[in-house]
Structures are given as structure tokens and as C-alpha cells.
Motif scaffolding. Sequence first.
Motif, PDB file in Angstrom:
ATOM      1  N   ASN A  73       0.881  -1.162   0.000  1.00 16.50           N
ATOM      2  CA  ASN A  73       0.000   0.000   0.000  1.00 16.50           C
ATOM      3  C   ASN A  73       0.925   1.219   0.000  1.00 16.50           C
ATOM      4  N   GLN A  74       1.049   1.864  -1.158  1.00 14.08           N
ATOM      5  CA  GLN A  74       2.025   2.942  -1.303  1.00 14.08           C
ATOM      6  C   GLN A  74       1.722   4.140  -0.412  1.00 14.08           C
ATOM      7  N   ARG A  75       0.468   4.302   0.009  1.00 18.36           N
ATOM      8  CA  ARG A  75       0.104   5.419   0.872  1.00 18.36           C
ATOM      9  C   ARG A  75       0.588   5.221   2.306  1.00 18.36           C
ATOM     10  N   ASP A 120       0.439   6.363  -5.177  1.00 18.12           N
ATOM     11  CA  ASP A 120      -0.798   6.515  -4.406  1.00 18.12           C
ATOM     12  C   ASP A 120      -1.690   5.281  -4.469  1.00 18.12           C
ATOM     13  N   SER A 121      -1.198   4.187  -5.035  1.00 19.77           N
ATOM     14  CA  SER A 121      -1.994   2.973  -5.120  1.00 19.77           C
ATOM     15  C   SER A 121      -2.075   2.287  -3.758  1.00 19.77           C
ATOM     16  N   THR A 122      -3.220   1.670  -3.500  1.00 21.41           N
ATOM     17  CA  THR A 122      -3.380   0.958  -2.228  1.00 21.41           C
ATOM     18  C   THR A 122      -2.895  -0.497  -2.310  1.00 21.41           C
ATOM     19  N   VAL A 124       0.037  -2.831  -4.812  1.00 23.54           N
ATOM     20  CA  VAL A 124       0.877  -3.142  -5.966  1.00 23.54           C
ATOM     21  C   VAL A 124       1.681  -4.400  -5.615  1.00 23.54           C
TER      22      VAL A 124
END
Length: 579
Positions: A73-75, A120-122, A124
Motif C-alpha cells: 500500500n504505497q500510501r 498513491d496505489s493501495t 501493488v
Amino acid sequence: MRRQAALTLLLTVMMVFGGRLVYVQAVQGPDLAEQAKADRTRTSLIRAPRGDILDSDGEVLASSVERFNVGVNQRLVRNYERKDPDTGEVLGAGAAAAAEVLAPLLGRDKAELGAQLVGDSTFVYLAKGLTPEQWRAIDALRVPGIEPEETTARIYPNGATAGNLIGYVGREGHGLAGLEQSFNEALTGTDGKLTVEIGATGQVIPTGQREEVPAVAGHTVRTSIDRDLQFLAQQKIDEAVAKWGAQWGAVVVEEVGTGRVLAIADSGTVDPNNYQKWDAADRGSRAVSAPYEPGSTGKLPTFAAALEEGVVDTGTPFTVPDRLTMPNGQTFTDNDNHATARLTTTGVLAASSNTGTVQIGDKIADEVRYGYLRGFGFGQRTGIELPGETPGQLRPPDSWDSRTRYTTMFGQGMSVSLLQNTSMVATLGNGGVRMDPHIVDGLADGDGVFAPTKVGEGTRVVSEATADKVIAMMESVTADGGTGVLGRVEGYRVAAKTGTAQIADGKGGLSSRLGSYVGLAPAEDPKLAVGVVIYKPPGMSYGGVTAAPVFRDVMGFGLRQMGVPPSTTPAPDLPREAG
């Protein structure tokens, strides 16, 4: 007047907003609530464990193991801080610091990995197919936003043993060959799903909504394969193919009376763990899919039909030259030059004489003999639970020319698979009743409830008396002076037939040959039928030389494996020479 107009305007605005509020709450409300709920939830698939494939003793041939796909989760990962474990000092932060500790465990370049952590991807994907041990090491780092996805991987613990039968699965987990393909639906099971409530940054809310639909595991497939016998058969056929320089070879072992196939061995068998290393043509079972002319092993149905029809007995005399012209002008020869002999029906089989066989077959109408060939299973699929089975080739008698009507008497002008040919011999061993071969004993569901394979009562082809006579004559093949002495199994009486056939080269010639050997033991009470074929050896091709030793070793191992006691009675002494 102005006050009244203002009041009217106000009331109108209030009515508009009120109507809008009612519309939003009453009409759109449920849809908006559902949309808000959807925005706050995440549903993931729970893979159903694929069922195991087992051998006859319950030993695992194929199984699924737990694996983990890892994503980010990049965030959340931007909040990571790498601290000194002793002082608590912050040594690094964010995606770069996370990449530095994760890269060694994932086997990735940290700069490349770091780039994947930014955004901003949740979710990957970072890696797939990690072992539980690898995931535990990653989880111990406590990097925020690094999340697991449980999955499975298919493994084949015995390597190439029975790889030609088990098959393999593709990347998506679907069976692509063998039993994995034939029983894909039963093995696959039914996937479940897990729905959880998430926060604004994608983290799971511990006290939020959680709904789980459990996965239903796939069925377990229990085969009739004996793993140890299968291993031995593969070893012996590989050795023979290497020794004789053949293109390929195969072995089939069938339990007499049940149709249970205990081993199907092909040379150069594929390892399902690395099936991509084998050419597509080499990943299946040629014992099931590759037709060939049975040669002299195909004489057995002719002799059985003649005995059943009462036109000969075991001692009927024949004059047997090495070259014979039949009434329709077709001339046939034996494999070796010899002086004209006076042989009984038994002697003709023991010597594997073509000229004697055509005299015997000529006593039966073509349509009648064709019926016996079909009865023994030639020209039709056995129905075994493997993909790609060949029916072989057996043309009806009204399409036979003046030569083919005779060549089919001694196993030429038609083709069979090794499975069909072995089943034919097993039929004789079962008192003349053909049982359809099968390789699966049954299926067990997730609760362990076992459903056995339904096996028919069988089809009578010849009488028990005829079958016994053919077996007695087949014992003369392994007696001194017979063509199959190298197939003898110490301690047991063996009934067998050798075969050698020419192979068309596609250019109108017959430039290659094959050797085969089929038989039963113990002859007095057959328990096993074994068939062997050695395809296109460049030099020696006689089945009694190339295939017989494989038969001997596989049959001997199988009998001992089953605990079959040695023979205690002598073989019948049927006369081979006529007075």
C-alpha cells in the motif's frame, strides 16, 4: 407586496431544497449508502486448495502448498521509519528505507524496488509465490503497507515418477495435461471470498465489517498407480531405450480381473515441476496415445478366435514352409528361412510363424474374426481417464484388400496402443472377460468421503476354456526353443508373446521396426498383465530380445510387490511338432 414576493420566493426555495433532500434521502439514499459502503470495503479471493493426487497406497503424487504473494500500500509505506534497535535513532524513512530492508528478502534490486513503493496505489504486487518462511521474515520487519495475499503452489514430490500420468498445471492453476487436466473440475474446488472494511489510506479497520465465505477444497484423486512399480518400470524402459538407441519405449502393467492399471511408464518422462523443459510431444503418455502395429503379438486374437470357433485345437497339425502363397495369390514369408515343418497350432504360436498363422486365420470368416478383434478392444478407446487416448486403427473387413485380410491375422495392417494390447492379454488372463482399464480408484471430498470408481462387470470375448488354451500355448513361447525365453521370471510360470513389426516411413517404404512383448504371470492363475514396446531401435529389433528383459524385470518386481507366491505346478507339455 414586496414582502409577499420575498416570502413566496423563500417558500419556493425551501420547497426545492426540501424536495431535493427527500429525493436524496428517500430515492438516492440507499444507492449512495451502498456506494459509500463499497468505497469502505475491499473483497479478496480465498483460493480453494486444489485436491491432492495420490497413488494406490495414499502416497502423494501431486499436492498444493501454502504460498504468499506480497504487495504494498504505497500510501502507508511512506510512514515507515527504520530505527536503530538499541538507541531508537531514526536511520531512514519512507520508501527508500523500506526498500533497503526488503530488497535482500525479496531478492530484488533496492533502487528498482524503491521505485515500486512510491505512488498513491493501495496495492501493488512486489513478489509472488513466497514460502511461509519468507513471508514471516518480511512480516517481522513491521513495514507499514506491506501486505500478504495467501495462495497455493502445485508441487510434485516424486519428480518425474508418473509425470506422464499426473500431468501439470499452468500459471492460473488449471490442469494442462494428464490427470490434472482430466479431473481439473473435481480437483479445483470452489473459491471463497473475504470482505473487510478499510480506512481512508487503505488500512483494515479491526472493528469494521468483516464477512467471509469459506473456500471448499477440491477432491482428492486416488489412483491405482503403484509408485514403486511405476518408478521401476520407468527406470527399466529408460535403460532399454538407451541400450538399443530406440526413439522411445513404454511399459503398461494391468491387474488381471479388475482393469486397474498399476503402472504406465514412458521413456524420458516429463517432470511436472519443470514441464517447460520438455517438448510438448514428450509430456504425455505414448503408451496411451501412440498407435503402432502390434506385429506378432496381434496373432493372439487370431488363435483365440480359431479355438473359440472350433476350427482348430491346440494340437491341430499344419504344414509350415518359410514361404507360402495363399489361394488369392498373396505370398507370405516367415521372419527367418527354415525347412518346411510339421507343426501343431501350439507350435505355430511358439515359433511365431506367419505362414502357419495365415492358414489358421483363413479358417474363419473375415467378419467373424473382425468381431473378435473388436471384442478384445482393438479399434476403440479403452476409456482410461487420461487425455489424448488413441483408438488405434482397425478398418472393417469390407475395406480390406486381398493382402490386408491376411496381414491382420498376424498383427499388421492395423494399429493399437500399448494399453490396448496389454488389455487384450489381460482379457485372456481373466478367463476371456475384458475389463475396461482404469487408472483412478476413486475420489474423496473435503470431508474424506470416498466415492469409488464404478467398474462394469466386463464383457465376455471368449470362453474360459478357450482363454485357458491360449494361455497354455503362450507358455510354449517362453519354453526352450520359443521366441520369448528372455522374458522368463524366476520362480513363476510365464505366458507371453513376442512381436516385431515394420514401421512405414511415410515415403512408401518400411525402413524401421519395433519390438514388443506382452504376457501374463503366474500363468496358472494370472495376477498381472505386462506389455512392453521398444520403438524404432536402429539395429536389433526383435521383441524377444529388446523388450523381453524389460518385461522380466517389471513383471518380477510387480509379482513380488503384490506378494504373489511362486508357481508350484509345471507348465502344460503341449506338443509343438505334429507327427
